[in-house]
Design a protein around this motif. Structure first.
Motif, mmCIF file in Angstrom:
data_model
loop_
_atom_site.group_PDB
_atom_site.id
_atom_site.type_symbol
_atom_site.label_atom_id
_atom_site.label_comp_id
_atom_site.label_asym_id
_atom_site.label_seq_id
_atom_site.Cartn_x
_atom_site.Cartn_y
_atom_site.Cartn_z
ATOM 1 N N ALA A 145 0.887 -1.152 0.110
ATOM 2 C CA ALA A 145 -0.170 0.045 0.111
ATOM 3 C C ALA A 145 0.937 1.199 -0.076
ATOM 4 N N SER A 192 1.702 5.301 -0.301
ATOM 5 C CA SER A 192 1.156 6.658 -0.064
ATOM 6 C C SER A 192 0.903 7.340 -1.453
ATOM 7 N N CYS A 222 0.486 2.053 9.381
ATOM 8 C CA CYS A 222 0.104 0.844 8.706
ATOM 9 C C CYS A 222 -1.133 0.285 9.433
ATOM 10 N N ARG A 223 -2.149 0.104 8.717
ATOM 11 C CA ARG A 223 -3.376 -0.604 9.246
ATOM 12 C C ARG A 223 -3.535 -1.857 8.550
ATOM 13 N N ARG A 224 -3.681 -3.046 8.993
ATOM 14 C CA ARG A 224 -4.080 -4.336 8.287
ATOM 15 C C ARG A 224 -5.594 -4.893 9.074
ATOM 16 N N HIS A 277 -7.770 -5.745 3.972
ATOM 17 C CA HIS A 277 -7.367 -4.173 3.420
ATOM 18 C C HIS A 277 -6.302 -3.902 4.243
ATOM 19 N N THR A 305 -4.183 -0.278 5.016
ATOM 20 C CA THR A 305 -4.090 1.201 4.426
ATOM 21 C C THR A 305 -2.904 1.731 5.263
ATOM 22 N N LEU A 346 -1.373 5.372 6.191
ATOM 23 C CA LEU A 346 -1.967 6.896 6.915
ATOM 24 C C LEU A 346 -0.486 7.725 6.996
ATOM 25 N N PRO A 397 -5.769 8.892 5.590
ATOM 26 C CA PRO A 397 -5.222 7.772 4.742
ATOM 27 C C PRO A 397 -4.851 8.267 3.405
ATOM 28 N N ARG A 424 -4.002 2.617 -0.303
ATOM 29 C CA ARG A 424 -4.636 1.306 0.084
ATOM 30 C C ARG A 424 -4.680 0.208 -0.779
ATOM 31 N N THR A 425 -4.305 -1.065 -0.273
ATOM 32 C CA THR A 425 -4.350 -2.244 -1.086
ATOM 33 C C THR A 425 -5.104 -3.507 -0.618
ATOM 34 N N THR A 426 -5.561 -4.504 -1.243
ATOM 35 C CA THR A 426 -6.090 -5.446 -0.670
ATOM 36 C C THR A 426 -5.117 -6.526 -0.628
#
Length: 236
Positions: free
Chosen positions: A161, A163, A177-179, A183, A185, A187, A192, A195-197
């Motif tokens: 992901a 920026s 980083c948030r998992r 998802h 994300t 920040l 934010p 983002r990636t999947t």
């Protein structure tokens, strides 16, 4: 209408049979670690888990402490064009920082000048993409764009992901980083920016150390060249 004692007991037992026990829904205990680089020992872990950092270095690689926000931050070796260049990483042996498939958040405060960027600088990481699984926060390219990286235990595909904004402006920025499930994300300063999947079942579990500022002290260690503060990880 009143239930008889027998009927009432049967109703309670019936409800107990269909309602899950609280213990059955409990997952592994949450984990949180934090490195503030303050106090008598700047490499001590601040939340009391005992996961203190140890430096690995080569060619004179060292960090210095600088004032930041009423405390201290760590300055890493400056850019170097002529090998051998000084290299250093800070490590903790911490199997509890393997999130597996669980939700994870991690981040740091960084300050990086435009002339301190490279093709890849590691802020923090657990594991290597080429040897098993990994999660990582890095800053890449001349624009200094941060990104979050995840690699599964059994699949070498790198998920990133990135920026949409850079941070190489010689000012302080907070990165996160948030998992959450499939998802990831990134920040920047709480906003934010990418983002990636990823596969919902992606798992990160390895025996490699948790590292700050680089992979290690070898030649291709993705050395961080700016200033770091407030490094943290939350799992669960």
């Amino acid at each position: 209408m009143r239930l008889s004692l027998v009927a009432g007991c049967a109703l309670v037992l019936g409800l107990a049979a269909v309602m899950p026990a609280a213990a059955s829904t409990a997952g592994p205990a949450a984990v949180a670690v934090r490195y503030t680089f303050d106090g008598p020992s700047p490499l001590a872990e601040a939340s009391g888990r005992g996961l203190d950092l140890s430096p690995v270095s080569r060619y004179g690689g060292a960090f210095t402490t600088v004032a930041h926000n009423g405390g201290r931050a760590l300055a890493f070796p400056p850019p170097c064009k002529n090998e051998p260049c000084p290299r250093i990483a800070l490590r903790a042996v911490a199997t509890e920082l393997n999130p597996g498939r669980r939700q994870i958040r991690y981040g740091a405060a960084v300050r990086l000048a435009a002339d301190e960027t490279t093709k890849g600088e590691n802020v923090l990481q657990k594991g290597y993409s080429a040897r098993g699984s990994q999660y990582k926060l890095q800053i890449d390219g001349l624009a200094g764009r941060p990104s979050c990286v995840f690699v599964d235990d059994s699949d070498p595909l790198i998920h990133t992901a990135v920026s949409s904004v850079g941070v190489a402006d010689n000012r302080w920025h907070t990165l996160e980083c948030r998992r959450s499930g499939p998802h990831v994300t990134i920040l920047v300063d709480g906003v934010p920016r990418g983002r990636t999947t990823i596969p919902a079942g992606l798992s990160v579990h390895n025996r490699l150390p948790f590292s700050i500022g680089g992979k290690g002290s070898f030649a291709d260690n993705d050395q961080f060249q700016g200033i770091l503060d407030e490094v943290w990880v939350e799992i669960g």
